[in-house]
Design a protein around this motif. Structure first.
Motif, PDB file in Angstrom:
ATOM      1  N   TYR A  39       0.841  -1.206   0.000  1.00  0.00           N
ATOM      2  CA  TYR A  39       0.000   0.000   0.000  1.00  0.00           C
ATOM      3  C   TYR A  39       0.869   1.246   0.000  1.00  0.00           C
ATOM      4  N   ILE A  45      -4.733  -1.950  -2.148  1.00  0.00           N
ATOM      5  CA  ILE A  45      -4.976  -3.006  -1.175  1.00  0.00           C
ATOM      6  C   ILE A  45      -4.838  -4.319  -1.904  1.00  0.00           C
ATOM      7  N   PHE A 245      -5.192  -7.169   7.313  1.00  0.00           N
ATOM      8  CA  PHE A 245      -5.485  -5.838   6.784  1.00  0.00           C
ATOM      9  C   PHE A 245      -5.969  -4.930   7.909  1.00  0.00           C
ATOM     10  N   VAL A 249      -4.382  -1.396   8.988  1.00  0.00           N
ATOM     11  CA  VAL A 249      -5.138  -0.142   9.061  1.00  0.00           C
ATOM     12  C   VAL A 249      -5.089   0.411  10.474  1.00  0.00           C
ATOM     13  N   ILE A 253      -2.020   2.527   7.720  1.00  0.00           N
ATOM     14  CA  ILE A 253      -1.543   1.780   6.564  1.00  0.00           C
ATOM     15  C   ILE A 253      -0.428   2.553   5.874  1.00  0.00           C
ATOM     16  N   PHE A 287     -13.665  -7.704  12.915  1.00  0.00           N
ATOM     17  CA  PHE A 287     -14.307  -6.859  11.906  1.00  0.00           C
ATOM     18  C   PHE A 287     -14.875  -5.597  12.541  1.00  0.00           C
ATOM     19  N   GLY A 288     -15.445  -5.768  13.743  1.00  0.00           N
ATOM     20  CA  GLY A 288     -16.001  -4.607  14.437  1.00  0.00           C
ATOM     21  C   GLY A 288     -14.913  -3.586  14.740  1.00  0.00           C
ATOM     22  N   LEU A 290     -12.194  -3.173  13.063  1.00  0.00           N
ATOM     23  CA  LEU A 290     -11.835  -2.549  11.787  1.00  0.00           C
ATOM     24  C   LEU A 290     -12.796  -1.414  11.457  1.00  0.00           C
ATOM     25  N   VAL A 291     -14.093  -1.688  11.590  1.00  0.00           N
ATOM     26  CA  VAL A 291     -15.085  -0.662  11.258  1.00  0.00           C
ATOM     27  C   VAL A 291     -14.908   0.542  12.170  1.00  0.00           C
ATOM     28  N   LEU A 294     -11.800   2.643  11.264  1.00  0.00           N
ATOM     29  CA  LEU A 294     -11.959   3.395  10.023  1.00  0.00           C
ATOM     30  C   LEU A 294     -12.909   4.564  10.230  1.00  0.00           C
ATOM     31  N   LEU A 295     -13.857   4.393  11.136  1.00  0.00           N
ATOM     32  CA  LEU A 295     -14.801   5.482  11.359  1.00  0.00           C
ATOM     33  C   LEU A 295     -14.164   6.615  12.144  1.00  0.00           C
ATOM     34  N   PHE A 296     -13.419   6.273  13.180  1.00  0.00           N
ATOM     35  CA  PHE A 296     -12.983   7.330  14.087  1.00  0.00           C
ATOM     36  C   PHE A 296     -11.560   7.788  13.850  1.00  0.00           C
ATOM     37  N   PRO A 298      -9.302   7.040  10.681  1.00  0.00           N
ATOM     38  CA  PRO A 298      -8.930   6.320   9.460  1.00  0.00           C
ATOM     39  C   PRO A 298      -7.429   6.331   9.213  1.00  0.00           C
ATOM     40  N   ASP A 306      -4.268  11.608   5.615  1.00  0.00           N
ATOM     41  CA  ASP A 306      -4.212  11.700   4.168  1.00  0.00           C
ATOM     42  C   ASP A 306      -4.862  13.015   3.724  1.00  0.00           C
ATOM     43  N   GLN A 308      -6.106  15.438   0.865  1.00  0.00           N
ATOM     44  CA  GLN A 308      -6.429  15.414  -0.559  1.00  0.00           C
ATOM     45  C   GLN A 308      -6.059  16.731  -1.193  1.00  0.00           C
TER      46      GLN A 308
ATOM     47  N   ARG B 191     -17.706   8.634   4.040  1.00  0.00           N
ATOM     48  CA  ARG B 191     -16.646   9.636   3.889  1.00  0.00           C
ATOM     49  C   ARG B 191     -15.284   8.972   3.693  1.00  0.00           C
ATOM     50  N   LEU B 192     -15.274   7.635   3.766  1.00  0.00           N
ATOM     51  CA  LEU B 192     -14.011   6.943   3.536  1.00  0.00           C
ATOM     52  C   LEU B 192     -13.678   6.918   2.054  1.00  0.00           C
ATOM     53  N   VAL B 200     -14.626  -1.983   4.442  1.00  0.00           N
ATOM     54  CA  VAL B 200     -15.624  -1.866   5.505  1.00  0.00           C
ATOM     55  C   VAL B 200     -16.914  -2.551   5.087  1.00  0.00           C
ATOM     56  N   ALA B 203     -16.393  -6.174   5.572  1.00  0.00           N
ATOM     57  CA  ALA B 203     -16.468  -6.537   6.983  1.00  0.00           C
ATOM     58  C   ALA B 203     -17.921  -6.525   7.460  1.00  0.00           C
ATOM     59  N   ILE B 207     -20.001  -9.507   9.123  1.00  0.00           N
ATOM     60  CA  ILE B 207     -20.570  -9.370  10.468  1.00  0.00           C
ATOM     61  C   ILE B 207     -22.027  -9.822  10.455  1.00  0.00           C
TER      62      ILE B 207
END
Lengths: 310, 406
Positions: A39, A45, A245, A249, A253, A287-288, A290-291, A294-296, A298, A306, A308, B191-192, B200, B203, B207
């Protein structure tokens, strides 16, 4: 539904869970390194990375069994099977990059990702058709050490070997990236590919090297986890890939120390969650997590945000 | 055509693949009985196959390069046969009528088994068209599409099981629930960036499946829910054959509605906003398009179709369990969209029919189905990223009026 047995089992149980988390974590870290390196350099990915790890485990299984049938000594089997797995996994990594990613280097972002998913499905079914769909019992490659006897009920020999091997691999990788020519070229390429080309770095070669190193690490991870769990099957790459992964993350990453840290955090979280809460939802925790990351956050624990630019 | 040097390189490629596939393809060991089977013939197949494929690949790239150069120098717009057929009403209408007639008479011409297979294919057409909104038009890679499908199926199964609700009551409800899940998932994750979104959603899909598998009190776990009633027709009692035929016509109607809606959406204000968002998010926001809202609608609309088909799926099979909603299902739907051509309605229909019907009729090849799906996804991306039937973007051309100077 969830019965929480917090602190049940006492201190010894806690330490046992801690070491099992550490073991899992090191393996996740080994696979996560491949994700993070790829990456960092091409911003892709590499979905097929989990499959590389699975192929590594299968190759070592096949070679080890063949050698043991021909009556080789244990040490030679471990070393040769390890080498074979690393070599073939690297070869697969190299070929996949050439076939599925290189032609798409200037395509829209979605294309290489879809191609990677396709590659992952292809490799899974390739192993399924060429070998078997059953679970195979993986031979115990690592013999029990005598000095581990007193603590064997908490930390097995395999766990110790896994943790140590991972530490050695990390150390080697850090040296490689910090001090060698190819490591410097990798860092340059990940910072700015065009600029790296302008100063005379063969970017194609650097990318190939990244895939080769990442795949070799994944293969080592594959052997270690297979001897830890004791069985392999064509599907192990998928779940391990997603978890690795997640680790990548989690740590941010593109960052190599981040991948290691993320691996350990994920391994410990999983181990404690399954030990104290419920083992049915083992994958849901990963998985939870990971989610949530990524939400809080990333950018991960050690990653850079990152930005832009237009 | 192929020089000696080129064929030498292809030979090297085939040697490399023979080496690469050696442990997995050639050796098969049995650790318990301590036997090794050497399958050298596989090595020959691999070598031969990769040699042929490599030669074809070379020819293809050569031709593509030539064509691109030619196009650059002559600036001819090429239209392939299908696009011409679609553009001219005098071809399009009879063709569409013929297809429609065939679809209507299909249940009377073929056996129940064939009708069942066709119904499945039609379900995938709708699923593909739904995912096409999300992936093809809006450019959001959703790898957990099957989760919404599961939501639809489980809402029918559970609402029927607990409250005895009928198919027609649940059909809109299932769609609504799936859309709600789409919004719930979409709101935080949209927003990702693209590749994070893919993971996600993947995942999330897993889940949902894992929860369904483990939460026995709610979903009856891996054993699933059986005895789900088939859809009723105004209180008539249908025999099994009639029910199957009825479901087939229901799917035909669904497909027609879906095509109509998706087609209308594509040239609407919303559809154009999706395409713009796919091409460049920042430029799009600068033009005043609400990014979150636009993406959410795409997500929710895509999920709606999955929910609808989910309800129909539960009614068709009369039995569901979590094993029907694995990641592979998402991958199959994605392969349909990719093969057919992202964003193209006709392409997705063709893709679904090819990918679902071919393995059904070529039973001998059905073991190789998933292998082929993977290979198709890779090779479509490498050789023909626009899919079988590429989507034609509407062009607006300036035509000088009479008397006006050009």
């Amino acid at each position: 539904m969830l019965r929480v047995f917090l602190w049940s089992g006492g201190m010894e149980y806690f330490i046992e869970l801690f070491f099992s988390g550490l073991t899992r974590g090191s393996i996740y870290a080994l696979i996560a390194l491949g994700y993070t390196m790829v990456y960092g350099i091409i911003g892709l990915i590499n979905f097929a990375h989990g499959e590389i790890y699975m192929i590594g485990a299968f190759t070592s299984y096949i070679i080890a069994t063949v050698l043991s049938i021909y009556g080789f000594p244990v040490l030679a089997i471990v070393v040769l099977a390890g080498f074979a797995a690393a070599i073939w996994s690297s070869a697969y990594g190299f070929t996949i990059e050439k076939l599925a990613y290189r032609p798409l280097r200037h395509a829209p972002r979605l294309s290489p990702l879809i191609s990677a998913i396709g590659m992952s499905i292809f490799l899974q079914n390739y192993v399924l058709l060429a070998q078997t769909s059953d679970f195979l019992a993986f031979p115990e490659l690592i013999p029990d050490f005598d000095f581990m006897e007193p603590v064997a009920h908490i930390v097995g020999t395999t766990d110790l070997v896994i943790i140590l091997t991972t530490a050695a691999a990390m150390f080697g990788l850090t040296l490689l990236i910090k001090f060698t020519r190819i490591g410097k070229a990798m860092r340059a390429t990940s910072q700015d590919r065009t600029m790296a080309m302008l100063v005379g770095i063969n970017v194609d070669r650097v990318i190939s090297m990244t895939f080769i190193i990442g795949s070799a690490l994944a293969a080592i991870g594959g052997i270690l986890i297979a001897s830890h769990i004791g069985q392999i099957n064509f599907y192990i790459g998928f779940i391990a890939g997603i978890k690795a992964f997640t680790a990548a993350v989690l740590g941010g990453i593109g960052s190599i120390p981040g991948a290691v840290l993320g691996g350990f955090v994920l391994g410990l979280t999983e181990s404690f969650a399954t030990g104290y809460v419920s083992s049915d939802y083992e994958d849901v925790f990963a998985f939870g997590l990971l989610v949530l990351i990524l939400l809080f956050k990333p950018s991960g624990l050690l990653g850079r945000a990152d930005i832009q630019k237009v | 055509m192929i020089s000696l040097k080129e064929s030498k390189r292809s030979a090297l490629v085939s040697l490399w693949f023979m080496f690469l596939t050696f442990p997995i393809m050639v050796i098969k060991v049995d650790a318990i009985e301590k036997t090794i089977i050497w399958r050298w013939e596989n090595m020959f197949y691999v070598g031969f196959g990769s040699f042929i494929l490599s030669i074809f690949g070379r020819i293809f790239f050569e031709r593509q390069k030539n064509r691109r150069e030619k196009q650059l120098s002559e600036k001819i717009q090429q239209h392939n046969l299908i696009q011409i057929l679609l553009r001219e009403p005098k071809y399009l209408y009879p063709l569409a009528a013929a297809f429609f007639l065939f679809a209507l008479t299909f249940p009377h011409l073929f056996s129940t088994y064939q009708i069942n297979v066709m119904t499945t294919a039609l379900m995938y057409v709708v699923l593909g068209l739904g995912l096409n909104i999300v992936v093809g038009v809006a450019g959001l890679l959703d790898l957990g599409y099957v989760a919404f499908y599961a939501v639809g199926a489980y809402s029918y199964a559970l609402l029927n099981f607990h409250f005895g609700m009928t198919f027609w009551m649940v059909l809109p409800l299932g769609a609504l629930l799936a859309a709600l899940f789409g919004v719930l998932l979409g709101f935080p994750v949209l927003r990702l960036r693209g590749d994070y979104l893919a993971i996600v959603t993947l995942a999330f899909g897993e889940i949902i499946r894992l929860v369904m598998e483990n939460w026995n009190a709610f979903s009856q776990g891996p054993s699933g829910i059986s005895n789900i009633p088939r859809p009723g027709l105004l209180g008539f009692d249908l025999t099994l054959n009639q029910a199957i035929t009825y479901l087939y016509y229901l799917m035909i109607v669904m497909v027609l509605i879906t095509i109509f809606v998706v087609n209308r959406l594509q040239n609407s204000r919303l559809g154009r906003a999706w395409i713009a968002l796919r091409e460049d998010e920042i430029a799009c926001q600068a033009m005043g398009i609400d990014k979150t809202k636009t993406k959410l609608t795409a997500f929710a609309l895509g999920a709606t179709w999955a929910g609808l088909v989910g309800v129909i799926f539960a009614a068709k099979t009369t039995f569901i369990n979590p094993a029907s909603f694995t990641f592979l299902e998402s991958a199959i739907i994605l392969a349909i969209v990719v093969l057919g051509g992202m964003g193209s309605i006709l392409g997705v229909i063709l893709g679904a029919i090819i990918l679902i019907l071919l393995p059904e009729y070529l039973r001998a090849l059905s073991d190789y189905r998933m292998l082929a799906f993977g290979a198709i996804m890779v090779s479509m991306m490498v050789f023909r990223p626009q899919g079988l039937i590429s989507n034609v973007r509407r062009h607006y051309q300036y035509r000088p009026q009479k008397g006006e100077q050009e």
